[in-house]
Design an enzyme around this catalytic site. Structure first.
Site, PDB file in Angstrom:
ATOM      1  N   HIS A   1     -18.772   2.951   2.088  1.00  0.00           N
ATOM      2  CA  HIS A   1     -17.519   2.964   2.831  1.00  0.00           C
ATOM      3  C   HIS A   1     -17.465   4.192   3.734  1.00  0.00           C
ATOM      4  CE1 HIS A   1     -15.041   0.319  -0.194  1.00  0.00           C
ATOM      5  NE2 HIS A   1     -16.249  -0.158   0.040  1.00  0.00           N
TER       6      HIS A   1
ATOM      7  N   GLU B   1     -11.745   1.467   8.652  1.00  0.00           N
ATOM      8  CA  GLU B   1     -12.610   1.505   7.477  1.00  0.00           C
ATOM      9  C   GLU B   1     -13.770   0.537   7.705  1.00  0.00           C
ATOM     10  OE1 GLU B   1     -11.974   1.344   2.749  1.00  0.00           O
ATOM     11  OE2 GLU B   1     -11.742  -0.587   3.751  1.00  0.00           O
TER      12      GLU B   1
ATOM     13  N   GLU C   1     -15.809 -11.124  -7.307  1.00  0.00           N
ATOM     14  CA  GLU C   1     -14.862 -10.261  -8.010  1.00  0.00           C
ATOM     15  C   GLU C   1     -13.452 -10.427  -7.459  1.00  0.00           C
ATOM     16  OE1 GLU C   1     -14.121  -5.503  -8.830  1.00  0.00           O
ATOM     17  OE2 GLU C   1     -14.450  -6.338  -6.829  1.00  0.00           O
TER      18      GLU C   1
ATOM     19  N   ARG D   1       2.387   1.879  -3.386  1.00  0.00           N
ATOM     20  CA  ARG D   1       1.457   2.473  -4.355  1.00  0.00           C
ATOM     21  C   ARG D   1       1.210   3.949  -4.051  1.00  0.00           C
ATOM     22  NH1 ARG D   1      -1.386  -2.391  -3.443  1.00  0.00           N
ATOM     23  NH2 ARG D   1      -2.946  -1.273  -2.186  1.00  0.00           N
TER      24      ARG D   1
ATOM     25  N   LYS E   1       0.832  -1.205   0.000  1.00  0.00           N
ATOM     26  CA  LYS E   1       0.000   0.000   0.000  1.00  0.00           C
ATOM     27  C   LYS E   1       0.864   1.252   0.000  1.00  0.00           C
ATOM     28  CE  LYS E   1      -4.201   1.899   0.736  1.00  0.00           C
ATOM     29  NZ  LYS E   1      -5.539   1.507   0.341  1.00  0.00           N
TER      30      LYS E   1
END
Length: 212
Positions: A125, A144, A159, A61, A58
């Protein structure tokens, strides 16, 4: 390595406790509805704590500095709680009950139900800060929280499995089928919500409302 492990354990511990705090709040709501009301909007809950590897990916990125202080500032989904509800209206009801609690602070809300992602992903979210009381004092920790229906959760799980199997490079036909499945899942949610409201309001045959 031992020093790093100890530092990481100290860093990650408040996030684990924050998950426990949110999970307890949701469990209390769920038990209250089960004991005192005719209807429980919460189907089930699950929790997730990012691993060291996931956090490393993370920050790469996000081009975040590799320090614990920088990670605390820029990564808000280390701790995660997922709440699965029966109907779309339940998602917003549970969202309101949770976020209106006085000790929680809402940081961000992303409503992918009213505005789905291009691939059909739908979920609500919210990042909340929850106080965690440690021996050295209180700290506020972001968590979260994802709220979705059973149909949304089933689609999102599928998915995830597809993207994992193909390492992110999914064949075009599968992506098209996945998008079609999202439309089908949404249609199911709309129909189930309509039935839910009809029965709750007694619209189907004029009888008195009953809980579903």
């Amino acid at each position: 390595m031992r020093a790093f492990r100890e530092s990481f354990a100290r860093f990650i511990m408040p996030y684990k406790f924050a998950i426990d705090e949110i999970a307890t709040k949701v469990s209390i709501l769920r038990e209250e509805f089960s004991e005192l009301h005719d209807y429980n909007p919460i189907e089930h809950i699950s929790t997730r704590l990012k691993s060291a590897d996931s956090i490393e990916q993370k920050i790469a990125r996000k081009q975040c500095a590799p320090s614990f202080d920088a990670i605390r500032e820029s990564v808000t989904d280390i701790a995660g709680v997922r709440i699965v509800c029966s109907f779309v209206s339940d998602v917003y009801h549970v969202f309101s009950m949770l976020t209106e609690q006085e000790d929680l602070r809402v940081l961000t809300v992303k409503d992918y139900i009213s505005t789905p992602k291009p691939n059909g992903y739908k979920s609500l979210h919210v990042i909340v800060e929850v106080p965690v009381f440690l021996s050295e004092g209180s700290v506020r920790v972001p968590v979260e929280v994802q709220l979705r229906t059973v149909a949304m959760d089933f689609w999102a799980s599928l998915e995830h499995k597809i993207y994992y199997k193909y390492d992110g490079v999914v064949p075009a036909q599968l992506l098209a089928d996945l998008t079609t499945a999202a439309v089908t899942a949404n249609s199911l949610d709309v129909t189930m919500e309509k039935l839910h409201q009809q029965v709750k309001n007694g619209d189907a045959d004029g009888s008195r409302p009953i809980a579903v």
